[in-house]
Enzyme design. Structure first.
Site, short mmCIF file in Angstrom:
data_model
loop_
_atom_site.label_atom_id
_atom_site.label_comp_id
_atom_site.label_asym_id
_atom_site.label_seq_id
_atom_site.Cartn_x
_atom_site.Cartn_y
_atom_site.Cartn_z
N ARG A 174 -3.68 -0.02 5.88
CA ARG A 174 -4.92 -0.04 6.66
C ARG A 174 -4.93 1.04 7.74
O ARG A 174 -3.88 1.55 8.14
CB ARG A 174 -5.16 -1.41 7.27
CG ARG A 174 -4.12 -1.86 8.28
CD ARG A 174 -4.54 -3.17 8.92
NE ARG A 174 -3.42 -3.84 9.55
CZ ARG A 174 -3.53 -4.70 10.55
NH1 ARG A 174 -4.72 -5.00 11.04
NH2 ARG A 174 -2.47 -5.27 11.07
N ASN B 186 -5.66 -3.15 -3.59
CA ASN B 186 -4.23 -3.40 -3.79
C ASN B 186 -3.96 -4.44 -4.88
O ASN B 186 -2.92 -4.37 -5.55
CB ASN B 186 -3.55 -3.78 -2.47
CG ASN B 186 -3.35 -2.55 -1.58
OD1 ASN B 186 -3.61 -1.43 -2.01
ND2 ASN B 186 -2.89 -2.77 -0.37
N SER C 184 3.21 -5.06 -0.33
CA SER C 184 1.82 -4.59 -0.28
C SER C 184 0.90 -5.65 0.33
O SER C 184 1.03 -6.83 0.04
CB SER C 184 1.33 -4.24 -1.69
OG SER C 184 2.32 -3.52 -2.39
N ARG D 209 -5.88 -6.40 7.32
CA ARG D 209 -5.10 -6.31 6.08
C ARG D 209 -5.95 -6.80 4.89
O ARG D 209 -5.82 -6.28 3.78
CB ARG D 209 -3.84 -7.17 6.19
CG ARG D 209 -2.85 -6.71 7.25
CD ARG D 209 -1.68 -7.66 7.28
NE ARG D 209 -0.68 -7.33 8.28
CZ ARG D 209 -0.67 -7.81 9.53
NH1 ARG D 209 -1.63 -8.62 9.94
NH2 ARG D 209 0.29 -7.46 10.36
N PHE E 144 5.45 5.70 3.08
CA PHE E 144 6.23 5.48 4.31
C PHE E 144 7.21 4.31 4.18
O PHE E 144 8.39 4.46 4.47
CB PHE E 144 5.29 5.25 5.50
CG PHE E 144 4.63 6.51 5.97
CD1 PHE E 144 5.36 7.49 6.61
CD2 PHE E 144 3.27 6.73 5.76
CE1 PHE E 144 4.77 8.67 7.05
CE2 PHE E 144 2.66 7.90 6.19
CZ PHE E 144 3.40 8.88 6.83
N HIS F 284 0.64 -13.79 6.84
CA HIS F 284 0.87 -12.52 7.56
C HIS F 284 -0.47 -12.00 8.07
O HIS F 284 -1.01 -11.01 7.59
CB HIS F 284 1.53 -11.53 6.60
CG HIS F 284 2.01 -10.27 7.26
ND1 HIS F 284 2.81 -10.27 8.38
CD2 HIS F 284 1.80 -8.97 6.93
CE1 HIS F 284 3.06 -9.00 8.71
NE2 HIS F 284 2.46 -8.20 7.85
N1 LIG Z 1 4.05 -7.14 4.30
C1 LIG Z 1 4.33 -6.41 5.35
O1 LIG Z 1 4.96 -6.87 6.30
C2 LIG Z 1 3.92 -4.98 5.39
C3 LIG Z 1 3.09 -4.50 4.42
N2 LIG Z 1 2.76 -3.17 4.40
C4 LIG Z 1 1.90 -2.74 3.29
O2 LIG Z 1 2.70 -1.97 2.38
C5 LIG Z 1 1.86 -1.09 1.67
C6 LIG Z 1 2.45 0.32 1.69
O3 LIG Z 1 2.44 0.84 2.99
P1 LIG Z 1 2.92 2.36 3.24
O4 LIG Z 1 4.17 2.62 2.50
O5 LIG Z 1 2.86 2.60 4.69
O6 LIG Z 1 1.74 3.15 2.52
P2 LIG Z 1 1.80 4.66 1.94
O7 LIG Z 1 0.38 5.05 1.69
O8 LIG Z 1 2.63 5.51 2.81
O9 LIG Z 1 2.55 4.49 0.54
C7 LIG Z 1 2.02 3.77 -0.54
C8 LIG Z 1 2.47 4.47 -1.80
O10 LIG Z 1 2.07 3.68 -2.92
C9 LIG Z 1 1.82 4.60 -3.96
N3 LIG Z 1 1.06 3.99 -5.05
C10 LIG Z 1 -0.27 3.72 -5.11
N4 LIG Z 1 -0.57 3.20 -6.31
C11 LIG Z 1 0.58 3.15 -7.02
C12 LIG Z 1 0.91 2.70 -8.32
N5 LIG Z 1 -0.01 2.20 -9.15
N6 LIG Z 1 2.19 2.80 -8.73
C13 LIG Z 1 3.15 3.29 -7.90
N7 LIG Z 1 2.90 3.72 -6.65
C14 LIG Z 1 1.63 3.64 -6.22
C15 LIG Z 1 1.05 5.72 -3.27
O11 LIG Z 1 1.00 6.89 -4.07
C16 LIG Z 1 1.86 5.87 -2.00
O12 LIG Z 1 2.88 6.82 -2.12
C17 LIG Z 1 0.48 -1.20 2.32
O13 LIG Z 1 -0.33 -2.06 1.56
C18 LIG Z 1 0.79 -1.81 3.68
O14 LIG Z 1 -0.31 -2.51 4.21
C19 LIG Z 1 3.24 -2.29 5.32
C20 LIG Z 1 4.07 -2.73 6.32
C21 LIG Z 1 4.44 -4.11 6.45
O1 LIG Z 2 -0.26 -4.14 10.01
C1 LIG Z 2 -0.26 -3.65 8.87
O2 LIG Z 2 -1.27 -3.29 8.25
C2 LIG Z 2 1.07 -3.48 8.19
C3 LIG Z 2 1.79 -4.75 8.33
O3 LIG Z 2 1.56 -5.71 7.60
C4 LIG Z 2 2.59 -4.93 9.54
O4 LIG Z 2 3.05 -3.96 10.13
O5 LIG Z 2 2.76 -6.09 9.92
#
Ligand SMILES: NC(=O)C1=CN([C@@H]2O[C@H](COP(=O)(O)OP(=O)(O)OC[C@H]3O[C@@H](n4cnc5c(N)ncnc54)[C@H](O)[C@@H]3O)[C@@H](O)[C@H]2O)C=CC1
Ligand SMILES: O=C([O-])CC(=O)C(=O)O
Length: 313
Positions: free
Chosen positions: A87, A100, A124, A93, A15, A180
């Site tokens: 999550r 992760n 991540s 998180r 996503f 965060h």
């Molecule tokens: N720091 C922030 O503000 C935010 C952090 N996140 C984090 O970002 C991460 C991703 O979230 P989404 O995209 O919604 O999850 P998602 O599940 O939609 O996408 C994650 C992708 O990573 C891929 N993946 C897994 N292992 C891999 C590897 N070794 N090599 C390459 N790709 C790999 C998966 O196949 C999947 O397509 C999560 O850990 C989420 O908590 C999400 C939103 C905000």
């Molecule tokens: O809440 C989560 O797990 C994803 C994230 O970090 C955010 O949207 O702030």
């Protein structure tokens, strides 16, 4: 002859990764490589091709390539890491830390091999600790390893302030310090609308509600979505950071930076205001904090230290 453009690799085509790839291309920030695991190579190629086919309609010039091969990421200027699990309702998180950390470490070993001069931005979660993992695995200088949290947390905070006052988001300024997590520190004293401090516009109890909603802003969306976490605003935040670096804009925005004594913390990645330009993090700003603000930041830092310790700092 191929057109010379910046090259941006987005690792993780889920996503957040796919949304980021599209937004980067729409802003013509460079050619985008979208990379996921070999088992998802075809869907990743399919997403990239679908985005590319939006380009004649929306009139943007950028190549978008889907792949599972790090060779396609060679010599990237910027690498954005979104790989990992998200999550679900009821989780924090920090529950993602062990899974992760393994994913981010393995991604970074590949990035180090194919794009040793890149600037790496980590999304991540738990992102403060994952930025530490990336720093260790990459061995890059600290200015080239940056985590994303503050742009998003600040965007949420500013959204709620604009809603409260029924004013344009364009006039709202503020920022969020710290990790965060649910004890992040929105800095009310440094927040204003059209130059007017918010505490002269919004009653104290409503400000307290806004601060609390900001802190739990990610969880609010996790609960609503039911099966994943936020991605539009996180992607927009990654794009803003990428643009600041690639255009050498020297923006001052909150990012996760490696602290070596700043704010009294050492050997810790956490959100602080920084200058973002062509060299990545070019400066960290240390603000004067009141005793109350410093106590709140210490609490947030303690949470970051605890989760970072799990993966061994
Ligand atoms: N720091 C922030 O503000 C935010 C952090 N996140 C984090 O970002 C991460 C991703 O979230 P989404 O995209 O919604 O999850 P998602 O599940 O939609 O996408 C994650 C992708 O990573 C891929 N993946 C897994 N292992 C891999 C590897 N070794 N090599 C390459 N790709 C790999 C998966 O196949 C999947 O397509 C999560 O850990 C989420 O908590 C999400 C939103 C905000
Ligand atoms: O809440 C989560 O797990 C994803 C994230 O970090 C955010 O949207 O702030």
């Amino acid at each position: 002859m191929a057109i010379k453009r910046n090259k941006i690799t987005v690792v993780g085509a889920g996503f957040t990764g796919a949304t980021t790839a599209l937004m980067l291309a729409q802003k013509e920030l460079g050619n985008v490589v979208l990379l996921d695991i070999p088992q998802l190579e075809n869907p990743t190629k399919g997403k990239a091709l679908d985005m590319l086919q939006a380009s004649p309609v929306q009139k943007f010039d950028a190549q978008i390539t889907g792949t599972s091969s790090y060779d396609d990421a060679a010599d990237s200027d910027i690498v954005i890491i979104t790989a990992g699990i998200a999550r679900k309702p009821g989780m924090s998180r920090d529950d993602l830390v062990n899974t992760n950390a393994g994913i981010v470490r393995s991604v970074c070993e590949n990035v180090k091999r194919v794009a040793p001069e890149s600037i790496v931005i980590i999304l991540s979660n738990p992102v403060d600790a994952m930025t530490y993992v990336a720093y260790q695995a990459l061995g890059f200088p600290k200015n080239r390893v940056i985590g994303q949290s503050g742009v998003l947390d600040t965007a949420r905070y500013c959204t709620f302030i604009a809603q409260e006052l029924n004013v344009s988001v364009e006039d709202v300024r503020g920022f969020v310090l710290g990790g965060h997590g649910d004890d992040m520190v929105p800095l009310v004293r440094y927040s204003s609308v059209g130059g007017i401090p918010i505490d002269s516009l919004i009653p104290a109890e409503r400000i307290a509600d806004i601060v609390q909603r900001t802190r739990t802003g990610g969880g609010e969306i996790v609960s609503l979505l039911g099966n994943g976490s936020a991605y539009y605003a996180p992607a927009a935040s990654l794009v803003q950071m990428t643009e600041a670096i690639l255009k050498d804009k020297k923006r001052i925005i909150p990012v996760i930076a490696f602290l070596e004594g700043e704010y009294g913390y050492d050997n810790l990645f956490m959100g602080v205001p920084a200058l973002l330009g062509a060299d990545g993090i070019e400066k960290v700003f240390e603000l004067e904090l009141t005793a109350e603000e410093k106590a709140a930041l210490d609490k947030s830092a303690d949470s970051v230290k605890a989760v970072t310790a799990i993966i061994g700092s």
